[in-house]
Motif scaffolding. Structure first.
Motif, short mmCIF file in Angstrom:
data_model
loop_
_atom_site.label_atom_id
_atom_site.label_comp_id
_atom_site.label_asym_id
_atom_site.label_seq_id
_atom_site.Cartn_x
_atom_site.Cartn_y
_atom_site.Cartn_z
N ARG A 25 -2.41 -12.66 -12.86
CA ARG A 25 -2.43 -12.52 -14.32
C ARG A 25 -1.17 -11.78 -14.74
NH1 ARG A 25 -6.08 -9.37 -11.83
NH2 ARG A 25 -7.61 -11.05 -11.96
N PRO A 26 -0.89 -11.63 -16.02
CA PRO A 26 0.33 -10.92 -16.44
C PRO A 26 0.40 -9.50 -15.90
CG PRO A 26 -0.60 -12.14 -18.28
CD PRO A 26 -1.60 -12.24 -17.17
N VAL A 27 1.61 -9.01 -15.71
CA VAL A 27 1.81 -7.67 -15.16
C VAL A 27 1.01 -6.62 -15.92
CG1 VAL A 27 3.52 -5.85 -14.82
CG2 VAL A 27 4.09 -8.20 -14.22
N ALA A 28 1.00 -6.71 -17.23
CA ALA A 28 0.33 -5.70 -18.05
C ALA A 28 -1.18 -5.69 -17.86
CB ALA A 28 0.65 -5.93 -19.53
N ASP A 29 -1.72 -6.72 -17.20
CA ASP A 29 -3.16 -6.79 -16.95
C ASP A 29 -3.49 -6.53 -15.48
OD1 ASP A 29 -3.69 -7.47 -19.61
OD2 ASP A 29 -3.32 -9.59 -19.22
N CYS A 30 -2.49 -6.19 -14.67
CA CYS A 30 -2.69 -6.01 -13.23
C CYS A 30 -2.73 -4.52 -12.86
CB CYS A 30 -1.57 -6.68 -12.45
SG CYS A 30 -1.64 -8.47 -12.44
N THR A 31 -3.61 -4.21 -11.93
CA THR A 31 -3.70 -2.85 -11.41
C THR A 31 -2.89 -2.75 -10.12
OG1 THR A 31 -5.71 -3.39 -10.18
CG2 THR A 31 -5.98 -2.49 -12.40
N ALA A 32 -2.31 -1.57 -9.90
CA ALA A 32 -1.46 -1.37 -8.73
C ALA A 32 -1.82 -0.06 -8.03
CB ALA A 32 0.01 -1.35 -9.15
N LEU A 33 -1.59 -0.04 -6.72
CA LEU A 33 -1.70 1.18 -5.93
C LEU A 33 -0.35 1.43 -5.26
CD1 LEU A 33 -5.19 0.86 -4.19
CD2 LEU A 33 -4.53 2.53 -5.95
N ALA A 34 0.18 2.62 -5.45
CA ALA A 34 1.45 2.99 -4.85
C ALA A 34 1.20 3.67 -3.50
CB ALA A 34 2.21 3.95 -5.78
N ILE A 35 1.92 3.22 -2.48
CA ILE A 35 1.77 3.75 -1.12
C ILE A 35 3.07 4.46 -0.75
CG2 ILE A 35 1.33 3.18 1.29
CD1 ILE A 35 -0.10 0.65 0.32
N PRO A 36 3.12 5.79 -0.84
CA PRO A 36 4.36 6.53 -0.54
C PRO A 36 4.54 6.87 0.93
CG PRO A 36 2.71 8.04 -1.39
CD PRO A 36 2.08 6.67 -1.40
N THR A 37 3.62 6.51 1.78
CA THR A 37 3.53 7.03 3.14
C THR A 37 4.82 6.91 3.95
OG1 THR A 37 1.20 6.39 3.12
CG2 THR A 37 2.16 6.90 5.27
N ALA A 38 5.52 5.79 3.87
CA ALA A 38 6.72 5.59 4.69
C ALA A 38 7.77 6.66 4.45
CB ALA A 38 7.31 4.21 4.41
N LEU A 39 7.80 7.21 3.24
CA LEU A 39 8.79 8.23 2.90
C LEU A 39 8.68 9.45 3.82
CD1 LEU A 39 8.39 8.08 -0.96
CD2 LEU A 39 10.50 7.57 0.26
N TYR A 40 7.46 9.83 4.17
CA TYR A 40 7.27 11.07 4.91
C TYR A 40 7.82 11.02 6.33
CZ TYR A 40 3.84 11.49 1.15
OH TYR A 40 3.23 11.50 -0.08
N GLY A 41 7.94 9.81 6.88
CA GLY A 41 8.41 9.68 8.24
C GLY A 41 9.91 9.55 8.38
N HIS A 42 10.62 9.45 7.26
CA HIS A 42 12.07 9.22 7.31
C HIS A 42 12.82 10.54 7.13
CE1 HIS A 42 16.01 7.54 6.49
NE2 HIS A 42 15.55 6.34 6.84
N PRO A 43 13.79 10.82 7.97
CA PRO A 43 14.47 12.12 7.89
C PRO A 43 15.30 12.33 6.64
CG PRO A 43 15.57 10.68 9.49
CD PRO A 43 14.29 10.00 9.09
#
Length: 221
Positions: A25-43
């Motif tokens: 459906r259109p972006v404005a009608d879509c729900t999202a989950l942000a996954i920041p996990t990869a950031l923590y493993g990068h120096p």
């Protein structure tokens, strides 16, 4: 599951159009989950301000696309809570937005949290950026290994797609990300491989792979 694998997020009209075509459906009608996990493993990029910038869309081009809602799914927390607390939320979500960072670290926590096993059952779109895209490939090469699991568990990437990617080609802050370096990297992998700049992405749907680009990319093997 549909995939939009980017080097640096939704940065141009072509990638944005590809995203819209993948959504139910259109972006404005879509729900999202942000996954920041990869950031923590990068120096270089986390934890700290970069995780906040990703979640808020301050500098990265994933969470700022005009979604109906954006929540946070931190994979390192999931093994400590019951599945009924988070699995229904993931099943209901239209889009999973995976930050860049260390792809091996992300793969490790995708397995430990149970998200890796859940992915094939989801109708959601996975939108990755850099390490959040590379986690879906079969091999990232030794050049991109920045973290090793302390317990000896597997940190190999997931192999959801059959090609590898060398991101951020020609980035001014990454002088080692050259065509020559990408060619050396690809020669050691022994499988299909691409080098892409930050204006390029891959669309993966029903087994087909399409390159979407307003920049520079090349298939190396």
């Amino acid at each position: 599951m549909k995939l939009l694998l980017t080097s640096a997020g939704v940065r141009n009209v072509s990638i944005r159009t590809a995203l819209e075509d993948l959504l139910p459906r259109p972006v404005a009608d879509c729900t999202a989950l942000a996954i920041p996990t990869a950031l923590y493993g990068h120096p270089w990029v986390g934890p700290g301000v970069n995780a906040w910038n990703f979640i808020t869309g301050t500098t990265d081009h994933l969470t700022d696309q005009g979604w109906k809602s954006v929540g946070v799914l931190e994979l390192t927390a999931l093994p400590s809570i019951p599945e009924e607390r988070w699995v229904p939320l993931v099943r209901e979500t239209d889009v999973l937005l995976a930050a860049g960072g260390d792809a091996g670290y992300l793969a490790y926590w995708m397995r430990r949290s149970g998200l890796a096993d859940l992915l094939p059952t989801l109708d959601a779109v996975w939108v990755g950026m850099s390490g959040g895209s590379m986690v879906m490939t079969p091999d990232i090469g030794e050049e991109f290994v920045g973290w090793l699991p302390p317990d000896g568990e597997d940190a190999a990437t997931l192999g959801v797609v059959d090609f590898s990617m060398f991101p951020h080609l020609g980035h001014p802050d990454l002088p080692d990300n050259t065509e020559a370096a990408a060619e050396r990297w690809a020669a050691k992998l022994g499988g299909p491989a691409y080098t892409v700049d930050d204006e390029t992405a891959f669309v993966v749907h029903d087994g087909a792979v399409e390159v979407v680009s307003e920049g520079t990319w090349r298939k190396l093997a």
